[in-house]
Design an enzyme around this catalytic site. Structure first.
Site, PDB file in Angstrom:
ATOM      1  N   HIS A 181       0.979  -1.182   0.023  1.00 41.91           N
ATOM      2  CA  HIS A 181       0.035  -0.016  -0.146  1.00 41.91           C
ATOM      3  C   HIS A 181       0.888   1.086  -0.039  1.00 41.91           C
ATOM      4  O   HIS A 181       0.623   2.434  -0.397  1.00 41.91           O
ATOM      5  CB  HIS A 181      -0.966   0.205   1.066  1.00 41.91           C
ATOM      6  CG  HIS A 181      -2.018  -0.715   1.400  1.00 41.91           C
ATOM      7  ND1 HIS A 181      -1.665  -2.152   1.945  1.00 41.91           N
ATOM      8  CD2 HIS A 181      -3.293  -0.966   0.685  1.00 41.91           C
ATOM      9  CE1 HIS A 181      -2.913  -2.999   1.780  1.00 41.91           C
ATOM     10  NE2 HIS A 181      -3.860  -2.160   1.095  1.00 41.91           N
ATOM     11  N   ASP A 252      -5.003  -5.859  -7.656  1.00 44.50           N
ATOM     12  CA  ASP A 252      -5.265  -5.312  -6.327  1.00 44.50           C
ATOM     13  C   ASP A 252      -5.286  -3.941  -6.634  1.00 44.50           C
ATOM     14  O   ASP A 252      -5.120  -3.318  -7.672  1.00 44.50           O
ATOM     15  CB  ASP A 252      -3.674  -5.379  -5.536  1.00 44.50           C
ATOM     16  CG  ASP A 252      -4.209  -5.513  -3.956  1.00 44.50           C
ATOM     17  OD1 ASP A 252      -5.231  -5.056  -3.653  1.00 44.50           O
ATOM     18  OD2 ASP A 252      -3.382  -5.850  -3.295  1.00 44.50           O
TER      19      ASP A 252
END
Length: 467
Positions: A181, A252
């Site tokens: 992330h 993702d």
């Protein structure tokens, strides 16, 4: 079908709020592939959630509604109370495939009841690095064969209930110490290691008939030294060619730094499609303007020849067939078959002292982004930051609750010093049970869930805790 419509069909954005906005509904009517829900979409309660998913399906009858519901720490449907089922690490410790199958089925029934078609789970990563900041208790464990067996069982239970599963994060995020992330991790394993470790659970998921597989934003130099897996044809070819996967490859979230830092989300979307992905997650709480930007980038890539129309046609076709026909029954997470296996998910290290009148402390450390702000731990008498001064009543035993204490070494220092004075201190580790010197007795729960919390409380009560 027009290129413009197909460019929408391969997108899976997430919009803020508990209701469907008019401009988002318009995208669905034009052919948007689906909507991914996050905690901000589910906080209105089950009735509001059903109304939202009904509105999405009414606007886009072929659109998929997706969510991350992994059990244990990662839950979007139970953000206020915690998951009603054990998470993967606890299930891996219990090592009861019937329990894992039943858990997957219970999660599936819960999702069907909420009107959700695609579960972005289970995690198929082998958590080989104990310092992993983003996988940890989301993994079924450290042994590839055991992880593979539980991934297959969970997928089978979930899909038996009528919800499409999505194994993640291909080709494996377990051997990292970075969070994709926030940055771009690198997995330095050679191809031989990848084949016998990272890829084994994904192969089991494919053999179990998993509907989708999600990519990861990390570089695997042994396969592609330049691009993260989500944008890498050589890496995704491993999934298609070596593992024989014919379903939907889901990226993702492309807003994550590992995918779009330095290039932006629209460019990452084009590169991911070129590499072989089919359905592109854009990340939480996005606006319609971004979706239009990504759509335009895909259309432009087709017209310029960077992305072949045939590749876009294949991707859109796979997405069109993703939404399953729900057959799930009622959600019954408290059935005896689920609860009976919970005690075996715990381990107790050392001998517990008498805990009569124990004072309960929670050391509040940040959750990773995938877990988010959800409840964890037993009700505490005191909440402190890691390393903060400790002020506890004299002459009472202390139960200290931590998450990933090995990653936050300051978490236990004050409690170890307290124990040196003769005070009884017990650690409850709710995170990944990493390296530990054993100076204090430790109960390892391997992730937070409501049944896991009840099992920990029962262990403490057997030692005299009176709550």
């Amino acid at each position: 079908m027009s290129v413009e419509r197909m460019a929408l069909q391969v997108l899976l954005p997430a919009f803020p709020g508990t209701t469907l906005a008019t401009d988002a509904a318009a995208l669905l009517q034009e052919g948007l592939g689906g909507v991914c829900l996050f905690g901000s979409n589910t906080v209105g309660g089950r009735d509001a959630l059903r109304a939202l998913t009904t509105a999405i399906h009414a606007a886009g009858p072929s659109a998929v509604v997706a969510v991350d519901e992994e059990g244990g720490d990662v839950t979007r449907l139970h953000t206020e109370s915690g998951s009603p089922v054990l998470g993967p690490a606890a299930l891996g410790q219990a090592d009861d495939l019937a329990l894992t199958l039943a858990t997957g089925r219970a999660v599936g029934a819960d999702l069907v009841d909420a009107g959700i078609d695609l579960d972005l789970g289970p995690v198929a990563d082998v958590n080989s690095n104990p310092d992993n900041p983003v996988i940890g208790t989301r993994s079924f464990g450290t042994d590839p064969v055991r992880v593979a067996a539980h991934v297959a069982a969970w997928v089978s239970g979930l899909q038996d209930a009528g919800v499409a599963g999505c194994a993640k994060h291909f080709p494996g995020h377990g051997d990292t110490a970075q969070d994709s992330h926030l940055e771009l991790p690198v997995v330095l394993a050679d191809l031989a290691t990848l084949l016998v470790r990272e890829l084994v659970p994904f192969g089991a998921a494919v053999d179990a008939g998993v509907a989708a597989v999600m990519t990861s934003h990390l570089v695997v130099p042994a396969v592609d030294p330049d691009l993260p897996a989500t944008l890498s044809r050589p890496v995704l070819d491993l999934l298609r060619d070596r593992l024989g996967f014919g379903g939907v490859i889901v990226s993702d979230a492309l807003d994550m730094a590992g995918a779009s830092a330095g290039r932006g989300i629209p460019e990452a979307a084009v590169l991911s499609l070129v590499a072989g992905a089919d359905l592109l997650c854009l990340g939480p709480d996005k606006d319609v303007g971004l979706v239009r930007e990504v759509q335009a980038a895909i259309v432009g890539a087709v017209r310029s020849g960077r992305l072949s129309k045939e590749r876009l046609v294949r991707a859109a076709g796979r997405v069109a067939g993703l939404r399953p026909t729900a057959v799930g029954g009622p959600f019954e997470p408290e059935v005896a078959g689920l609860l009976a296996g919970v005690p075996s998910s715990l381990t107790v290290e050392g001998e517990l002292p008498s805990l009569a009148g124990a004072f309960v402390v929670l050391v509040d450390t940040p959750a990773n982004i995938a877990v988010g702000d959800v409840p964890w731990g037993l009700p505490a008498d005191l909440v402190v930051a890691a390393g903060a001064p400790l002020d506890v009543p004299p002459d009472r035993p202390v139960v200290v609750q931590v998450r990933d204490a090995h990653r936050w070494p300051e978490s236990l220092g004050a409690f170890e010093r307290l124990a040196e004075t003769g005070r009884a201190v017990v650690v409850v580790e709710w995170g990944w049970p990493g390296p530990y010197d054993g100076r204090l007795p430790r109960i390892c729960a391997r992730g937070f869930s409501r049944p896991g919390a009840a099992a920990v409380a029962e262990v403490l009560r057997k030692a005299g805790w009176d709550r």
